[in-house]
Structure formats: structure tokens, C-alpha cells
Design a protein around this motif. Structure first.
Motif, short mmCIF file in Angstrom:
data_model
loop_
_atom_site.label_atom_id
_atom_site.label_comp_id
_atom_site.label_asym_id
_atom_site.label_seq_id
_atom_site.Cartn_x
_atom_site.Cartn_y
_atom_site.Cartn_z
N GLY A 224 14.04 -3.55 34.65
CA GLY A 224 13.91 -4.46 35.59
C GLY A 224 14.16 -5.70 35.34
N ASP A 225 12.93 -7.17 35.99
CA ASP A 225 12.96 -8.62 35.74
C ASP A 225 13.08 -8.71 34.71
N SER A 226 11.74 -8.01 34.37
CA SER A 226 11.13 -8.62 33.18
C SER A 226 11.36 -7.62 31.67
N HIS A 227 12.04 -6.98 31.91
CA HIS A 227 12.10 -5.53 30.83
C HIS A 227 12.42 -6.69 29.31
N ALA A 228 13.48 -7.78 28.98
CA ALA A 228 12.96 -8.61 27.59
C ALA A 228 11.93 -8.85 27.50
N ASN A 229 10.91 -9.05 28.00
CA ASN A 229 9.74 -9.99 28.01
C ASN A 229 8.47 -8.20 27.88
N MET A 230 9.06 -6.85 28.17
CA MET A 230 8.24 -6.04 28.19
C MET A 230 8.11 -5.30 26.22
N ARG A 231 6.90 -5.76 25.79
CA ARG A 231 6.60 -6.09 23.94
C ARG A 231 5.60 -5.55 23.59
N PHE A 232 5.29 -5.05 22.48
CA PHE A 232 4.51 -4.91 21.99
C PHE A 232 4.33 -4.78 20.49
N ARG A 233 3.05 -4.30 20.21
CA ARG A 233 2.97 -4.80 18.26
C ARG A 233 1.65 -3.76 17.86
N ILE A 234 2.54 -3.43 16.67
CA ILE A 234 1.81 -2.41 16.09
C ILE A 234 1.15 -2.46 15.20
N PHE A 235 0.07 -2.64 15.20
CA PHE A 235 -0.81 -2.95 13.59
C PHE A 235 -1.53 -2.32 12.77
N VAL A 236 -0.22 -1.54 11.36
CA VAL A 236 -1.49 -0.86 10.50
C VAL A 236 -2.32 -1.14 9.58
N ASP A 237 -3.52 -0.04 10.09
CA ASP A 237 -4.12 -1.10 9.11
C ASP A 237 -4.77 0.12 8.17
N SER A 238 -5.60 -0.69 6.95
CA SER A 238 -7.15 -0.05 5.90
C SER A 238 -7.53 1.25 6.61
N GLU A 239 -8.12 2.22 5.60
CA GLU A 239 -8.54 3.77 6.47
C GLU A 239 -9.77 2.73 7.09
N GLU A 240 -10.16 1.60 6.32
CA GLU A 240 -11.14 1.46 7.19
C GLU A 240 -11.89 0.37 8.15
N ASP A 241 -10.25 0.00 8.18
CA ASP A 241 -10.42 -1.65 9.30
C ASP A 241 -9.83 -0.21 10.42
N TYR A 242 -9.05 0.29 10.56
CA TYR A 242 -8.38 1.16 11.63
C TYR A 242 -10.17 1.76 12.22
N ASP A 243 -10.94 3.45 11.58
CA ASP A 243 -12.76 3.31 11.41
C ASP A 243 -13.04 1.84 12.14
N GLN A 244 -13.24 0.90 11.65
CA GLN A 244 -14.64 -0.38 12.55
C GLN A 244 -13.28 -0.62 14.27
N TRP A 245 -11.80 -0.96 13.84
CA TRP A 245 -11.31 -0.90 14.69
C TRP A 245 -11.89 -0.15 16.39
N VAL A 246 -11.20 1.37 15.93
CA VAL A 246 -11.74 2.02 16.87
C VAL A 246 -13.62 2.81 17.43
N ALA A 247 -14.31 1.72 16.17
CA ALA A 247 -15.73 2.34 16.86
C ALA A 247 -16.08 0.38 17.47
N ASN A 248 -15.20 -0.28 17.39
CA ASN A 248 -15.63 -1.44 18.44
C ASN A 248 -14.64 -1.10 19.60
N GLN A 249 -13.63 -0.57 19.28
CA GLN A 249 -12.95 0.10 21.10
C GLN A 249 -13.70 0.82 22.24
N MET A 250 -14.53 1.81 21.63
CA MET A 250 -14.86 2.42 21.92
C MET A 250 -16.44 2.06 22.23
N SER A 251 -16.50 0.88 21.80
CA SER A 251 -18.34 0.84 22.61
C SER A 251 -17.67 0.24 23.87
N ASP A 252 -18.79 -0.28 24.60
CA ASP A 252 -19.27 -0.82 25.68
C ASP A 252 -18.79 -2.43 25.53
N ALA A 253 -18.27 -2.61 26.75
CA ALA A 253 -18.15 -4.22 27.12
C ALA A 253 -18.67 -4.75 25.84
#
Length: 360
Positions: A224-253
């Protein structure tokens, strides 16, 4: 110089000339073809490495065929060119040995390419490791949603346009589409795979050690119109950083009593933003009017948007200038965007930015 000597000089000179021109072409393409953002020339997972090995094999075979054909063309053009005093040569009507030879050579070349290609496809399309991280990637016009699951397949949380994975661990990605055909691709980590409505696709990959950091992804199926604007990023984290990120995502806003943030929350509801975007506040903090009875999922989940580095499907950095531009007129930034122009004033945009910046 004898005729035989001239032939030898012509053949050697032609080969050297073609090799030199080929080398110049290689240098030119080698300098111009590498895009650090979306390059397949630097594989960072064993799956990407398998594909890259096949590409290299095909490249060298193609180069050899190119040099041989160009050299033969040049040699024959010089040796058998029309010259004064030369009688026309007799036409050749069939040569069984030669015909067998030029039939067998392409077959051998194709077999050399086919065997490792099928081997790579079978390996990459096999099952992921048993302890693989389970993520569902859903394509929307024009953004990506990532749903993380626990070991039993239960949903843990959702995020958008930025996917985090631990280094060295297999990641099994289920691919879905909410509207039209999209395609999911991070060239440094895995090959392109379609996301089709009504059909679940899958891919898996294992980030190599030492690949920590951010890697660019893109929808590569016109959608569609914004096909070229449909982007994303993948972050490869250390195990510790990834666990911290998951804990933050699972918490309330995060809840803030700042007056500007509170004004932004009220405006967020007044403008109907919560009809499309979920912000998962704790019921102990937020009043009932701020928590809708149903989960809004038309647009990206904003519960932890301040922990992301981008907005608008990774089209813009998440800074104040970009957020002001986006909130002022989303369709002007991303044509066809389902987020309408709400004709916000500068003061209203300031309040909304304060609210969004509080959602870490």
C-alpha cells in the motif's frame, strides 16, 4: 612471429583484458553495493550465514562463466575476424563431442548450485530449538506488532516496531497479517518470509555471539501507500539486558502525578486516542475513566513507548521534534496512515508528549 605465437599472444592478452575489466567491475560494485542498514553481506546468525554461503558460491560461479564467455567472445572475434586475403572458412555442420561438452558443463554448474541451495533451505526451514523464544509478529498497514509468549504459549505482553531478543538463543517467530500480504526481513539475521492473512508462516534464527546491538528490518512485499515506511528494528541484547527489558514490558504503565502529564492523560481520552492505543495502567493508580473496558488494539500498544527508540513504525527517532511532527499531522508523514490529523494545537501536543514520555 608465427601464426601459432600470435594465437597464444591473442588468447593470453584477451584473458588478461577480461580479467582486468572484471576486477574493475568487482571493485565498483563492492564499493557501492554495501548498505550498512540493510546489507546481506554481513550475516549475523547461522541461518543468514547459510544463505550467504550460497550467494557467494553462485557469485563466484557466475563470475567464472562471465569471464569465460567474454574471453571466448574476444578471442574468437580477434582470431577469426575478416581480413584481406583470407578465404572464408568452411561452415561446421555439427560436432557431437562439442555439443555433448557444452550440454554437460551447464548441468554441472546447475548441480553445483542446487545441492548447497537445497541443503541450506532444509536446514533453515527445520524446527527451532526446543528452548526457543516464542514471538508472534503481526503485520498491519503500516506497522509491526510483536507478541511475546511464555513456555506454555500464553501471551506475556505486546509491543510494536521494536523487537528485543537475547544473544545466542534461538527465536521462533510466527508470522501473521491483519490485513494484506506483508513480508518480514532483517537481512543480517534471516531471509525474507511473507506474512499472509489467514495463513500462519514461521521462521527462526539464532543471533551469533558478539552481535549485540540494533539491526534494521523492513516490509519487503508491497502493501500500500506507505509500504516503504513500514520498518522495524531488532535489538540483540545480552541475557541480563533482555531479562530487564522483559520485566519492564510486563509491568504496568508508569504513573506520574505531574500536572502536565495528567493534562496529557485527560487529552488522550478526550481525543479518543485510547480507542486505538492501549496504555496498561494499574487499576490501583488510574481512575476508571482512564481504563477502557476492552483492550484497544487498532494501533500500537503505548504502555512503554518511552522505552523505545523510534516512533511511526521506526520511521522517525523518538525525540521531541519528531513527535511534534508526527502528532501534528500523521498522514502527512506517513501517507495512508490510519491515525488521523486531529488538528492538535501546540499546547495540546506538548501535553501529549509529556504523557508519552512518562511511559517508560
Amino acid at each position: 612471429m608465427t601464426s601459432r605465437s600470435r594465437h597464444i599472444v591473442t588468447i593470453v592478452g584477451s584473458l588478461l583484458l577480461v580479467a582486468f575489466v572484471t576486477w574493475l567491475l568487482f571493485i565498483a560494485f563492492d564499493e557501492s553495493a554495501v548498505d550498512n542498514k540493510m546489507s546481506t553481506l554481513n550475516p549475523l546468525s547461522w541461518q543468514a550465514q547459510r544463505y550467504h554461503d550460497v550467494y557467494e558460491l553462485v557469485w563466484w560461479l557466475s563470475g567464472a562463466v562471465f569471464v569465460a564467455i567474454m574471453a571466448a567472445t574476444l578471442i574468437l572475434s580477434i582470431l577469426y575476424r575478416e581480413r584481406p586475403g583470407n578465404e572464408p572458412r568452411r561452415d561446421i555442420h555439427g560436432n557431437t563431442r562439442l555439443e555433448i561438452l557444452w550440454t554437460i558443463i551447464p548441468i554441472i554448474i546447475v548441480l553445483i548450485m542446487v545441492v548447497p541451495t537445497f541443503s541450506a533451505v532444509i536446514a533453515v526451514e527445520g524446527d527451532a530449538d526446543e528452548d526457543a523464544l516464542e514471538v508472534t509478529a503481526t503485520g498491519h498497514q503500516w506497522w509491526f506488532e510483536f507478541t511475546y509468549h511464555d513456555e506454555d504459549g500464553n501471551e506475556m505482553f505486546r509491543t510494536a516496531n521494536e523487537m528485543h531478543v537475547p544473544v545466542g538463543r534461538a527465536v521462533n517467530v510466527s508470522l501473521q497479517s491483519n490485513d494484506v500480504i506483508h513480508a518480514f526481513w532483517v537481512p543480517a539475521l534471516f531471509g525474507k518470509k511473507d506474512m499472509m492473512p489467514g495463513h500462519n508462516n514461521r521462521l527462526w534464527f539464532t543471533p551469533n555471539a558478539g552481535t549485540e546491538g540494533m539491526h534494521y528490518g523492513q516490509c519487503v512485499e508491497y502493501c500500500g501507500d506507505s509500504h516503504a515506511n513500514m520498518r522495524f528494528r531488532i535489538f540483540v541484547d545480552s541475557e541480563e539486558d533482555y531479562d530487564q527489558w522483559v520485566a519492564n514490558q510486563m509491568s504496568d504503565a508508569a504513573w506520574s502525578n505531574d500536572e502536565l502529564v495528567q493534562a496529557g492523560r485527560e487529552l488522550f481520552v478526550a481525543k479518543g486516542c485510547n480507542s486505538c492505543h492501549q496504555v496498561a495502567y494499574s487499576k490501583d493508580d488510574a481512575p476508571d475513566w482512564l481504563i477502557p473496558p476492552t483492550v484497544a488494539a487498532i494501533g500500537p500498544n503505548l504502555s512503554h513507548i518511552a522505552s523505545r527508540t523510534t516512533i511511526a513504525s521506526a520511521l522517525m527517532d523518538r525525540d521531541e521534534e519528531s513527535m511534534r511532527e508526527w502528532l501534528a499531522n500523521p498522514p502527512a508523514v506517513k501517507p495512508g496512515s490510519r491515525m488521523p490529523n486531529l488538528e492538535l494545537t501546540e499546547d495540546e501536543i506538548t501535553k501529549l508528549i509529556a504523557m508519552l514520555d512518562s511511559l517508560e
